[in-house]
Scaffold this motif. Structure first.
Motif: not given
Length: 173
Positions: A45-64
């Motif tokens: 994220e250029q605006a916050t100078n943050l490096h992170a691994l890809p990923g995100g939240g599970l949606e309802p009914g979705e497994d990991a």
């Protein structure tokens, strides 16, 4: 499936604050995505100078597993050709009254599309995909000055996963 615990992060061990949240955990799927050159994917994220691994939240009914494939494709444009579970990082953020469980996977990709499907928020933050060595990823995430509690948790979460990944790959050699 039995998940190995990578670590537990709390306000006490990251911020020096007492207290525990009793909120229901938000589940997330995160990846250490490797390409055929042995590089791993980082979202920057250029605006916050943050490096992170890809990923995100599970949606309802979705497994990991399903969330992982969706998030990796959306954020990186990569296919999930081989998936190996790595472990979980638990976060108890009393200061924000939230808890998180991140399921980490190792993902090998053979297909990289230049087309990702970033959210409007990610686009506004100038989010871009970077490929780098594991050592560089640890350095980029670890050297970032985490100036908010949120960033300190994100930094600690991803560093714990990367260190578990290094141990995992060394054990297989």
């Amino acid at each position: 499936m039995q998940w190995m615990e990578i670590c537990q992060l709390t306000d006490k061990n990251l911020l020096g604050l007492e207290g525990m949240s009793h909120a229901a955990p938000r589940e997330k799927a995160r990846a250490i995505v490797r390409n055929d050159r042995g590089e791993i994917a980082l979202m920057y994220e250029q605006a916050t100078n943050l490096h992170a691994l890809p990923g995100g939240g599970l949606e309802p009914g979705e497994d990991a597993h399903a969330a992982l494939c969706r998030e990796v494709t959306e954020e990186t444009g990569c296919s999930c050709d081989r998936i190996v579970p790595l472990g979980i990082v638990s976060e108890n953020r009393a200061h924000a009254d939230t808890t998180h469980i991140s399921y980490f996977f190792i993902v090998d990709t053979k297909t990289q599309s230049p087309m990702s499907q970033l959210t409007e928020e990610e686009i506004a933050l100038g989010t871009v995909l970077k490929w780098c060595s594991v050592e560089e990823a640890i350095q980029l995430i670890g050297n970032n000055t985490a100036n908010t509690p949120q960033k300190r948790f994100l930094q600690a979460r991803d560093l714990a996963a990367l260190n578990a990944y290094v141990q995992f790959t060394q054990a297989r050699q």
